[in-house]
Write a protein that holds these residues in place. Sequence first.
Motif, PDB file in Angstrom:
ATOM      1  N   VAL A  73       0.691  -1.310  -0.021  1.00 36.52           N
ATOM      2  CA  VAL A  73      -0.140  -0.032  -0.159  1.00 36.52           C
ATOM      3  C   VAL A  73       0.781   1.305  -0.105  1.00 36.52           C
ATOM      4  O   VAL A  73       0.535   2.354  -0.560  1.00 36.52           O
ATOM      5  CB  VAL A  73      -1.019   0.103   1.200  1.00 36.52           C
ATOM      6  N   GLU A  74       2.034   1.179   0.529  1.00 35.27           N
ATOM      7  CA  GLU A  74       2.951   2.449   0.644  1.00 35.27           C
ATOM      8  C   GLU A  74       3.233   2.756  -0.762  1.00 35.27           C
ATOM      9  O   GLU A  74       3.861   3.937  -1.020  1.00 35.27           O
ATOM     10  CB  GLU A  74       3.971   2.071   1.382  1.00 35.27           C
ATOM     11  N   PHE A  75       3.508   1.863  -1.745  1.00 31.31           N
ATOM     12  CA  PHE A  75       3.782   2.379  -3.078  1.00 31.31           C
ATOM     13  C   PHE A  75       2.658   2.983  -3.784  1.00 31.31           C
ATOM     14  O   PHE A  75       3.224   3.841  -4.546  1.00 31.31           O
ATOM     15  CB  PHE A  75       4.253   0.980  -4.030  1.00 31.31           C
ATOM     16  N   THR A  76       1.432   2.739  -3.414  1.00 30.32           N
ATOM     17  CA  THR A  76       0.502   3.483  -4.299  1.00 30.32           C
ATOM     18  C   THR A  76       0.688   5.140  -4.478  1.00 30.32           C
ATOM     19  O   THR A  76       0.601   5.263  -5.702  1.00 30.32           O
ATOM     20  CB  THR A  76      -0.812   2.937  -3.793  1.00 30.32           C
ATOM     21  N   PRO A  77       0.939   5.734  -3.427  1.00 29.28           N
ATOM     22  CA  PRO A  77       0.863   7.212  -3.621  1.00 29.28           C
ATOM     23  C   PRO A  77       2.143   7.596  -4.559  1.00 29.28           C
ATOM     24  O   PRO A  77       2.011   8.604  -5.313  1.00 29.28           O
ATOM     25  CB  PRO A  77       0.863   7.931  -2.247  1.00 29.28           C
ATOM     26  N   ILE A  78       3.165   6.835  -4.407  1.00 26.55           N
ATOM     27  CA  ILE A  78       4.299   7.238  -5.022  1.00 26.55           C
ATOM     28  C   ILE A  78       4.044   6.883  -6.580  1.00 26.55           C
ATOM     29  O   ILE A  78       4.460   7.873  -7.365  1.00 26.55           O
ATOM     30  CB  ILE A  78       5.529   6.190  -4.811  1.00 26.55           C
ATOM     31  N   VAL A  79       3.309   5.702  -6.887  1.00 21.91           N
ATOM     32  CA  VAL A  79       3.358   5.540  -8.299  1.00 21.91           C
ATOM     33  C   VAL A  79       2.309   6.656  -8.915  1.00 21.91           C
ATOM     34  O   VAL A  79       2.634   7.169  -9.886  1.00 21.91           O
ATOM     35  CB  VAL A  79       2.726   4.112  -8.470  1.00 21.91           C
ATOM     36  N   ARG A  80       1.285   7.098  -8.083  1.00 21.38           N
ATOM     37  CA  ARG A  80       0.315   7.850  -8.514  1.00 21.38           C
ATOM     38  C   ARG A  80       1.106   9.185  -9.132  1.00 21.38           C
ATOM     39  O   ARG A  80       0.741  10.020  -9.876  1.00 21.38           O
ATOM     40  CB  ARG A  80      -0.786   8.157  -7.647  1.00 21.38           C
ATOM     41  N   ASN A  81       1.693   9.579  -8.071  1.00 20.65           N
ATOM     42  CA  ASN A  81       2.583  10.915  -8.119  1.00 20.65           C
ATOM     43  C   ASN A  81       3.561  10.827  -9.281  1.00 20.65           C
ATOM     44  O   ASN A  81       3.583  11.892 -10.035  1.00 20.65           O
ATOM     45  CB  ASN A  81       3.364  11.117  -6.846  1.00 20.65           C
ATOM     46  N   ILE A  82       4.229   9.941  -9.410  1.00 16.22           N
ATOM     47  CA  ILE A  82       5.277   9.997 -10.724  1.00 16.22           C
ATOM     48  C   ILE A  82       4.290   9.722 -12.015  1.00 16.22           C
ATOM     49  O   ILE A  82       4.694  10.513 -12.836  1.00 16.22           O
ATOM     50  CB  ILE A  82       6.129   8.483 -10.697  1.00 16.22           C
ATOM     51  N   SER A  83       3.377   8.837 -11.937  1.00 15.90           N
ATOM     52  CA  SER A  83       2.372   8.987 -13.108  1.00 15.90           C
ATOM     53  C   SER A  83       1.862  10.289 -13.434  1.00 15.90           C
ATOM     54  O   SER A  83       1.834  10.832 -14.726  1.00 15.90           O
ATOM     55  CB  SER A  83       1.221   8.067 -12.919  1.00 15.90           C
ATOM     56  N   ALA A  84       1.358  10.932 -12.461  1.00 13.14           N
ATOM     57  CA  ALA A  84       1.015  12.571 -12.689  1.00 13.14           C
ATOM     58  C   ALA A  84       2.121  13.409 -13.106  1.00 13.14           C
ATOM     59  O   ALA A  84       1.792  14.277 -14.223  1.00 13.14           O
ATOM     60  CB  ALA A  84       0.287  13.118 -11.328  1.00 13.14           C
ATOM     61  N   ARG A  85       3.265  13.181 -12.756  1.00 13.54           N
ATOM     62  CA  ARG A  85       4.492  14.243 -13.289  1.00 13.54           C
ATOM     63  C   ARG A  85       4.592  13.737 -14.496  1.00 13.54           C
ATOM     64  O   ARG A  85       4.868  14.737 -15.386  1.00 13.54           O
ATOM     65  CB  ARG A  85       5.660  13.849 -12.233  1.00 13.54           C
ATOM     66  N   LEU A  86       4.806  12.449 -14.995  1.00 14.59           N
ATOM     67  CA  LEU A  86       4.971  12.239 -16.327  1.00 14.59           C
ATOM     68  C   LEU A  86       3.871  12.708 -17.556  1.00 14.59           C
ATOM     69  O   LEU A  86       4.280  13.365 -18.470  1.00 14.59           O
ATOM     70  CB  LEU A  86       5.158  10.435 -16.424  1.00 14.59           C
ATOM     71  N   ARG A  87       2.645  12.552 -16.799  1.00 14.52           N
ATOM     72  CA  ARG A  87       1.359  13.268 -17.602  1.00 14.52           C
ATOM     73  C   ARG A  87       1.821  14.580 -17.875  1.00 14.52           C
ATOM     74  O   ARG A  87       1.624  15.240 -18.979  1.00 14.52           O
ATOM     75  CB  ARG A  87       0.304  12.962 -17.096  1.00 14.52           C
ATOM     76  N   LEU A  88       1.981  15.384 -16.904  1.00 16.28           N
ATOM     77  CA  LEU A  88       2.377  16.735 -17.011  1.00 16.28           C
ATOM     78  C   LEU A  88       3.447  17.288 -18.020  1.00 16.28           C
ATOM     79  O   LEU A  88       3.468  18.105 -18.817  1.00 16.28           O
ATOM     80  CB  LEU A  88       2.666  17.376 -15.615  1.00 16.28           C
ATOM     81  N   LEU A  89       4.249  16.260 -17.988  1.00 19.47           N
ATOM     82  CA  LEU A  89       5.606  16.342 -18.978  1.00 19.47           C
ATOM     83  C   LEU A  89       5.282  16.012 -20.306  1.00 19.47           C
ATOM     84  O   LEU A  89       5.942  16.034 -21.260  1.00 19.47           O
ATOM     85  CB  LEU A  89       6.883  15.546 -18.555  1.00 19.47           C
ATOM     86  N   GLY A  90       3.829  15.282 -20.524  1.00 25.20           N
ATOM     87  CA  GLY A  90       3.505  14.728 -21.966  1.00 25.20           C
ATOM     88  C   GLY A  90       4.089  13.430 -22.332  1.00 25.20           C
ATOM     89  O   GLY A  90       4.245  13.166 -23.389  1.00 25.20           O
ATOM     90  N   ILE A  91       4.577  12.650 -20.940  1.00 25.63           N
ATOM     91  CA  ILE A  91       5.516  11.577 -21.578  1.00 25.63           C
ATOM     92  C   ILE A  91       4.538  10.211 -21.280  1.00 25.63           C
ATOM     93  O   ILE A  91       3.785  10.019 -20.346  1.00 25.63           O
ATOM     94  CB  ILE A  91       6.631  11.356 -20.542  1.00 25.63           C
ATOM     95  N   SER A  92       4.060   9.467 -22.423  1.00 24.76           N
ATOM     96  CA  SER A  92       3.072   8.461 -22.352  1.00 24.76           C
ATOM     97  C   SER A  92       3.791   7.304 -21.560  1.00 24.76           C
ATOM     98  O   SER A  92       4.949   6.942 -21.553  1.00 24.76           O
ATOM     99  CB  SER A  92       2.655   7.968 -23.563  1.00 24.76           C
ATOM    100  N   HIS A  93       3.304   6.693 -20.597  1.00 20.97           N
ATOM    101  CA  HIS A  93       3.480   5.834 -19.775  1.00 20.97           C
ATOM    102  C   HIS A  93       2.434   4.741 -19.182  1.00 20.97           C
ATOM    103  O   HIS A  93       1.338   5.005 -19.363  1.00 20.97           O
ATOM    104  CB  HIS A  93       4.117   6.398 -18.613  1.00 20.97           C
ATOM    105  N   ASN A  94       2.767   3.525 -18.638  1.00 23.60           N
ATOM    106  CA  ASN A  94       2.112   2.778 -18.159  1.00 23.60           C
ATOM    107  C   ASN A  94       2.489   2.390 -16.672  1.00 23.60           C
ATOM    108  O   ASN A  94       3.903   2.305 -16.465  1.00 23.60           O
ATOM    109  CB  ASN A  94       2.046   1.195 -19.078  1.00 23.60           C
ATOM    110  N   VAL A  95       1.384   1.725 -15.958  1.00 23.14           N
ATOM    111  CA  VAL A  95       1.796   1.341 -14.634  1.00 23.14           C
ATOM    112  C   VAL A  95       1.723  -0.128 -14.715  1.00 23.14           C
ATOM    113  O   VAL A  95       0.436  -0.565 -15.202  1.00 23.14           O
ATOM    114  CB  VAL A  95       0.980   2.005 -13.839  1.00 23.14           C
ATOM    115  N   ASP A  96       2.394  -0.917 -14.288  1.00 25.08           N
ATOM    116  CA  ASP A  96       2.176  -2.308 -14.303  1.00 25.08           C
ATOM    117  C   ASP A  96       2.452  -2.760 -12.737  1.00 25.08           C
ATOM    118  O   ASP A  96       3.419  -2.869 -12.158  1.00 25.08           O
ATOM    119  CB  ASP A  96       3.212  -3.236 -15.254  1.00 25.08           C
TER     120      ASP A  96
END
Lengths: 649, 649
Positions: free
Chosen positions: A542-565
């Motif tokens: 559960v501790e990883f979830t907010p970190i994943v979400r944060n990195i994902s949001a930052r990549l989205r802001l940079l316009g970098i397409s990404h996936n979470v597995d």
Amino acid sequence: MASMTTLKGETFDRSLFESVLKRRFFFTEAFEIYRLSPNFKGDNRGLFDYGPPGCALSANLVDTWRKHFVLEENMLEVDCPVITPELVLKTSGHVDKFSDWMCKDPAKGDYLRADHLVRNVLESRVARGVNGPSKDSPKLSSDTVIEYKEILAKIDNYDGSGLAGLIKRLDIRNPNGNGEVLPPIPFNLMFKSTAGPNSAAPVYLRPETAQGQFLNFKKLLDYNQNQMPFASASIGKSYRNEIAPRSGLIRTREFLMAEIEHYVDPQKKEHSRFHEVTSVQLPLLDRESQLAGKTEPRIIAIGEAVKSEIIDNETLGYFLARIMLFLIKIGVDPTKVRFRQHLRNEMAHYACDCWDAELLTSYGWIECVGCADRSAYDLTVHSNYTGASLTVKEALPGGPVKLEEWQATLDKKLTGPRFKRDAKAVQDSLEALDQKTLHSLAIELEEKGVVTVVTRTALSTGESSVKLTKEFLTISKATRLQTTREYTPNVIEPSFGIGRIMYSLLEHVFWCRSQDSARAVLSLPIGVAPTKVLIVPLSAHVEFTPIVRNISARLRLLGISHNVDSSSASIGKRYARNDELGTPLGVTIDFDTVKNGSITLRERDSTRQIRASEDEILHAMKNIVGGTESWEQVCRRLPLFLGQGQDER
Amino acid sequence: MASMTTLKGETFDRSLFESVLKRRFFFTEAFEIYRLSPNFKGDNRGLFDYGPPGCALSANLVDTWRKHFVLEENMLEVDCPVITPELVLKTSGHVDKFSDWMCKDPAKGDYLRADHLVRNVLESRVARGVNGPSKDSPKLSSDTVIEYKEILAKIDNYDGSGLAGLIKRLDIRNPNGNGEVLPPIPFNLMFKSTAGPNSAAPVYLRPETAQGQFLNFKKLLDYNQNQMPFASASIGKSYRNEIAPRSGLIRTREFLMAEIEHYVDPQKKEHSRFHEVTSVQLPLLDRESQLAGKTEPRIIAIGEAVKSEIIDNETLGYFLARIMLFLIKIGVDPTKVRFRQHLRNEMAHYACDCWDAELLTSYGWIECVGCADRSAYDLTVHSNYTGASLTVKEALPGGPVKLEEWQATLDKKLTGPRFKRDAKAVQDSLEALDQKTLHSLAIELEEKGVVTVVTRTALSTGESSVKLTKEFLTISKATRLQTTREYTPNVIEPSFGIGRIMYSLLEHVFWCRSQDSARAVLSLPIGVAPTKVLIVPLSAHVEFTPIVRNISARLRLLGISHNVDSSSASIGKRYARNDELGTPLGVTIDFDTVKNGSITLRERDSTRQIRASEDEILHAMKNIVGGTESWEQVCRRLPLFLGQGQDER
């Protein structure tokens, strides 16, 4: 057929390759669940669905193409309908000439493309060393082998009667059942339909995007504020109703094209940016070499090729070089490219010269880009038919000149009452006559007292010509001050088959890790890769979830397409899946991330990893995606990581 | 029809608007030079070419859509063929039901869409106050006016016999010639063609992108690692063979669609991100209000609308709110949006509920986005026909449960010899029966000793059912341990007509500078504007050329689309041209630039200018395009410029 090796020099394994593309849903045969159903009797061949990675890769190729060609040179992009009235394609020549030669086997009911039939049968005979369908057929003599190979080298040069001759003389039959086939007939490759409820409105699905661009030439010239030369461009679907599509994405009935129509003064085929590309090396295979039976291109700088007239002019040369640069940019293997000039009988009806960029695949050399000189063909035929002006008018560079010309003058008082509503058509027809015709009409009128003039459009009487006597018509020399020059531009057309390029590219970047043939990789450049970054949390903790979400949001802001597995598979398995998807970068989040905020970054091809703070890694990813820093450069300034995930090597 | 005003409150002038769009080549009727040619007899209506600004605007709308929907929610984008085998569309219901009611006028040979005919005639009668085609027709009574208005308010609710009744009862005739029309018949709206040389392979051009997505459901679920809910998406052309297209871009035969298919557990229609949108205000016009004759929507927060059950569920509500946010983002006027619920008879054959986002235009309220609940309709019919499983299997949340069920068992020893190659079809048909049917068959078998079972597919004998006696078949209760739950997902489908949205948007952002009605402006948001920046050198002076080239190169590096206008027109005229193109920013280079390196930046809507160094202006442009700084913020920190170009106000 040339043998295919991967980037790493191993033999290319097509069945392994196809299983990876299918498993990762790059593409699939369309309507598959119907095709597999026992009630399905239709023909759905040559139609494909692109799954998420194929769709993204295709979109990225188009995007790169648009930047490389359209934006770089301020081309005028347009979007025209696929549905095209019959008359347009009748005029362009497609209704009469856009066809393949087809043989029917009456016994089996099979329809076969004639050139493919000849090629398949002769290749099979050469491979088996016998001159017939069965093992007991007579052995091939060495002279016959040479003859067959010569036919195969120029198979694209045979027309219908040529193919009919070969089929008869060499007793070529349908490999399915060995039945004799009927002589080849032309099969038009356009899908036909009807617009609206009125069956008098036949339409076709366009076979190329070009015609829509040509019809708008005048509007485009105006939009470009009458500046020449310029180019229009279009990206869209086109259609060919193939007789018997095979070879996967190579030969499909519906395909994405990206086409450029570059309009140029026929007297000025220089290109203002040619100097930027003169040193680009191109592997060329010209017409003469092919007729001499050669298949290997020679590598030559484009500046040299134009100078020595292998390539006709700078504009054609400029585009060939730009095509090569584009192919390299998207990741095509430059050793698997050649530019082949079309043979005379091979060219489309509208072309006066054509060079294909061919890519080497496991199916052999595949035409992926055509670069044709269509001369003034299309603009001329459309203008002739519709009467619309599709020309450029320019002030004469040396100022006005006096011209002595033949001029035809009608006696309006007589012609009006005589021709009534056709009077204008008669006048227009006379105005359209060229000087040579006027000259000979003048002599004829002088000698016989009457001439016959063919009209540009049918008259209300149903006739298509008029007789004019001396009373009605005068043809004499007159002096005219010419201030402008009017010409129909020539068109240089680079035309890209996006699906074929994508398929060939995928073959070029496919390889397997040497330790394990089941560990496939697609080394797509980051610019075209479907997804740039994979984010992998070590576990579902559960501790990883907010970190994943944060990195994902930052990549989205940079316009970098990404996936979470965040599936439960091992890190190594999750990376292996993404290697098959061609994802260049991977970010791992583990318990050290929770402790100190550091994350790892993995590069797909080397599987090397670095570890640094989230900010530093994000900055590095931004640089790599943006092309301002390479992975090697990043590795030099950030610490390597040798922890978890190394089991994957 | 509601009256249209511009952003500035002036009356919207459609003819002025259309002349601007035509002059700037946003779009044009396709094949125009043929349409104007006297020999052209075909029907090319409803087909349009997009010129450079229209093409760029459309591409930017698609790009914004992809970011707003696909990337934001990791939807799985796919690309499927337009050409679709008949059987697929037969199963989906389109071959039988995708049609409009059409009347023929035998006197004129006109084909008329029946609902449009009724609407046009009744609207004309109400407007003219007479109950017939001529001035001398009897006056309309106030009761009749009320009756006609009620019919008009629910015109979409009439089916073929309803329309036939109206046409007869109200003596509705073809306005062209006043002839009586034949009773309405259904006209299928799909373009038909044939794949390959074999006429046994009928195909249609798809009427929506949805079917391709549904057929791939299993592959998509697998790609999504079996996680529910999820969405697929597709952007591509679709086709409707309209009976008589009119209204420009509003009703075309070929159009770009962007469709989302969101797959959801029918028992869990909550949405995990609904809380993010609960306060979004939506103008809703529900079914009951329309049947009561209302046309004005009421504005209500989406959270409230779902709570009070005006909107059926959170997922539907979430998408309606996201659609509203998208429309605002691209520049649609929020006061010209309403969400209208479909009437029962108006809904497509596959939908169980549907809300349209309608935009107010000079043609009235236009459906631009449909948001339908297709329930399990499509996945069920395709699965039933092909036998492919298009379901989700999930572990039961509460663990395995014991089930007592009816089970049908065939005696294999007897059925094999009896049914031979049909044995499997008989077995499959029994397995597909539901519990209710099995129960009644069990009773029947007990009573009569024999039952008839309809088979899922036709048998080799041509029969579609089999008789089974007690010898062959046993039906009895048995206990089974159920560990998983299997269900067919419901589909929520937001479906966007990009051409209609683009046209409506252009109407919304069009206005004229108050001093001069010939000075038109398109106030497109910078995110969707075809070109972001215009570069204008004061004159053709040679010293400006390297400066222009340098700024252009720097903008290209920043990925900002721009044009250079170095024509000889005045600065004011060049800016006016670009106001009509909707270009938000303009950069002027003058002799001060040569002296001190400063350039000016002009904003389209206010025509205000600032002046600063090239670096500062480029930085400001980057911020404005990237959305990190507004024009107003830039104006506060950089000096205003009141020099040349001010004559334009």
